[in-house]
Design an enzyme around this catalytic site. Structure first.
Site, PDB file in Angstrom:
ATOM      1  CD  GLU A 116      -7.229  -5.153   5.247  1.00 12.72           C
ATOM      2  OE1 GLU A 116      -7.825  -5.010   4.172  1.00 12.72           O
ATOM      3  OE2 GLU A 116      -7.000  -6.277   5.745  1.00 12.72           O
ATOM      4  CG  HIS A 175       1.377 -11.096  -0.552  1.00 17.23           C
ATOM      5  ND1 HIS A 175       0.546 -12.103  -0.995  1.00 17.23           N
ATOM      6  CD2 HIS A 175       0.648 -10.362   0.328  1.00 17.23           C
ATOM      7  CE1 HIS A 175      -0.639 -11.971  -0.416  1.00 17.23           C
ATOM      8  NE2 HIS A 175      -0.601 -10.931   0.393  1.00 17.23           N
ATOM      9  CG  HIS A 176       5.073 -14.300   3.564  1.00 15.46           C
ATOM     10  ND1 HIS A 176       6.029 -14.084   4.540  1.00 15.46           N
ATOM     11  CD2 HIS A 176       5.750 -14.718   2.468  1.00 15.46           C
ATOM     12  CE1 HIS A 176       7.223 -14.355   4.051  1.00 15.46           C
ATOM     13  NE2 HIS A 176       7.086 -14.732   2.795  1.00 15.46           N
ATOM     14  CD  GLU A 177      -3.886 -14.363   2.855  1.00 11.77           C
ATOM     15  OE1 GLU A 177      -4.227 -14.975   3.899  1.00 11.77           O
ATOM     16  OE2 GLU A 177      -3.985 -13.130   2.726  1.00 11.77           O
ATOM     17  CG  HIS A 210      -3.529  -6.275   4.589  1.00  9.03           C
ATOM     18  ND1 HIS A 210      -4.473  -5.774   3.700  1.00  9.03           N
ATOM     19  CD2 HIS A 210      -2.525  -5.364   4.614  1.00  9.03           C
ATOM     20  CE1 HIS A 210      -4.042  -4.617   3.216  1.00  9.03           C
ATOM     21  NE2 HIS A 210      -2.859  -4.351   3.753  1.00  9.03           N
ATOM     22  CD  GLU A 211      -6.747 -10.020   5.780  1.00 10.63           C
ATOM     23  OE1 GLU A 211      -7.278  -9.335   4.894  1.00 10.63           O
ATOM     24  OE2 GLU A 211      -5.615 -10.527   5.658  1.00 10.63           O
ATOM     25  CD  GLU A 223      -9.561  -5.091   1.008  1.00  9.65           C
ATOM     26  OE1 GLU A 223      -9.337  -5.808   2.001  1.00  9.65           O
ATOM     27  OE2 GLU A 223      -9.012  -3.988   0.841  1.00  9.65           O
TER      28      GLU A 223
END
Length: 457
Positions: free
Chosen positions: A250, A162-164, A231-232, A256
């Site tokens: 996404e 995961h990379h936010e 995502h985003e 969510e």
């Protein structure tokens, strides 16, 4: 690119190129080829959802060896943070710990789930919103990444990294090679990325700056044999054909929102396949079994200002299962906490569910009202149906089955008492024989659904 509606004629739209911070719409070199502008027309909604036109307008695959690209069903440390049970940042309630991750890996190994995701594993979450907040290579002290990668490999389970980014594009691009190289060294071939934050000053999500960034990450990921769940994202445009490591994304008001806001009404998921779904696979993260979110009510802490204390998933349990087939994603998450799945008879429908399909047929649909889709993996067919806030009778003939063969049809569907508002977790399971021209009549509750698995006898 977006579309602008003509205020004087609501049936007229104009292409709107989103400008960069310097005011330029496009910066390029000549000669150049502009992308396709696509409109979809069909006689009915079902035909519209089936089209592969957008994929086919893209160039053929540019990745020579695609053996490492593998569709997966997964569980993970994610929903508990949105519920406020644990945190992304390293606190006394930190979610992504070695102990918690091993529990998820054990569960996946015991139930035939391909992979496990961990969000909040890396340093920087306590600095959310600040410049240069995240490290994409340094784990929190209570998350032993190398140990977990080895443990998962021994169990035959894959890890999803995961990379936010928090929207810090410059920081992410600086660390991109080292971050992907770390995962590659550990045998991790799937990464979920996130951009839940503002874009750089003056830039916009659908402008050329961000499009170039998303494409850079996609291409760089391919170099390191990594598949992406973005995502985003910028709106998908069929690039999954050219770079099949761009597996899903996404770009939709996802699950969510049900954890900390008024949530998504059942009609929402009856619209998605005809809007966002036309552009490519969707990581909506369905599969919630604790519909009223009561199982861990005492453990929850409010963290989002939109949470009014009465959150719930606006669907029946049968609807949540059906969404895993209706909303196609070759990285498909069963999003609930594993303790809500353990020992639950309905989870058997997820255990054996394929992550991708060989054939899909939309049997019937009306935009915003209902969808019925049949998907085949090998010799097994899945049929899934969902409805909006209205109860509905769905009839179909199983003419997609092979002639002369007998199938065992295992069904999970709403009970007569089911309702997404006041009795969402009530369902029935039935097993029967089926042949090619057999008819089926499904009675869907408000916000309900059904799933049928046809396996050759």
């Amino acid at each position: 690119m977006t579309l602008l509606q003509d205020p004087a004629n609501k049936n007229r739209y104009k292409v709107n190129l989103v400008p960069a911070a310097n005011g330029l719409n496009v910066r390029t070199q000549i000669p150049f080829y502009s992308p396709w502008r696509v409109f979809f027309f069909a006689d009915n909604a079902a035909d519209l959802a089936e089209t592969m036109l957008l994929y086919n307008l893209n160039e053929p695959c540019k990745i020579e060896n695609t053996e490492w690209i593998k569709p997966v069903n997964y569980v993970g440390i994610w929903w508990e943070m949105h519920l406020g049970i644990s945190t992304w940042a390293m606190t006394e309630r930190h979610g992504a710990t070695t102990e918690n991750m091993k529990a998820y890996i054990d569960f996946a190994a015991n139930h035939g789930i391909d992979a496990v995701l961990a969000e909040g594993w890396n340093k920087g979450w306590e600095n959310w919103g600040e410049k240069d907040a995240f490290s994409f290579t340094e784990a929190y002290p209570d998350f032993k990444l190398k140990e977990l990668a080895e443990y998962a490999d021994e169990k035959g389970v894959m890890i999803i990294g995961h990379h936010e980014t928090g929207g810090d594009i410059e920081l992410y691009e600086r660390q991109l090679d080292s971050a992907f190289a770390l995962y590659q060294s550990l045998g991790i071939h799937h990464v979920k990325t996130g951009y839940a934050g503002p874009t750089p000053d003056g830039e916009h999500k659908h402008g050329q700056f961000m499009v170039n960034h998303y494409n850079l990450v996609m291409q760089k990921a391919a170099e390191y044999e990594i598949s992406l769940d973005v995502h985003e994202p910028v709106m998908f445009s069929g690039l999954c054909r050219t770079y099949p490591n761009l597996m899903t994304g996404e770009g939709v008001r996802g699950m969510e929102w049900n954890a900390w806001s008024e949530g998504n009404m059942p009609s929402h998921t009856c619209i998605i396949p005809f809007t966002r779904g036309m552009a490519g696979p969707i990581d909506y993260t369905p599969g919630i079994f604790d519909i009223d979110l009561s199982a861990h009510k005492e453990d929850r802490e409010k963290w989002n200002s939109e949470d009014r204390g009465n959150t719930a998933v606006h669907a029946t349990l049968a609807n949540q299962l059906a969404l895993m087939v209706v909303l196609y994603s070759p990285m498909q998450m069963a999003a609930d906490l594993i303790e809500n799945y353990e020992g639950h008879e309905a989870f058997s429908f997820i255990e054996n569910m394929p992550a991708t399909w060989d054939e899909s047929i939309y049997l019937d649909a009306e935009i915003g009202e209902y969808i019925v889709v049949a998907r085949r993996s090998g010799t097994t067919w899945y049929v899934a149906a969902i409805t909006n806030e209205e109860k509905r009778d769905i009839a179909f003939i199983a003419n997609f089955l092979n002639e002369g063969k007998t199938y065992i049809a295992r069904m999970l569907y709403d009970s007569p008492e089911s309702h997404y508002e006041n009795n969402p977790e009530d369902y029935q399971i039935l097993e029967t024989e089926a042949q090619q021209l057999d008819g089926f009549n499904l009675k869907l509750a408000p916000g309900g659904g059904a799933i049928i698995v046809f396996e050759p006898d």
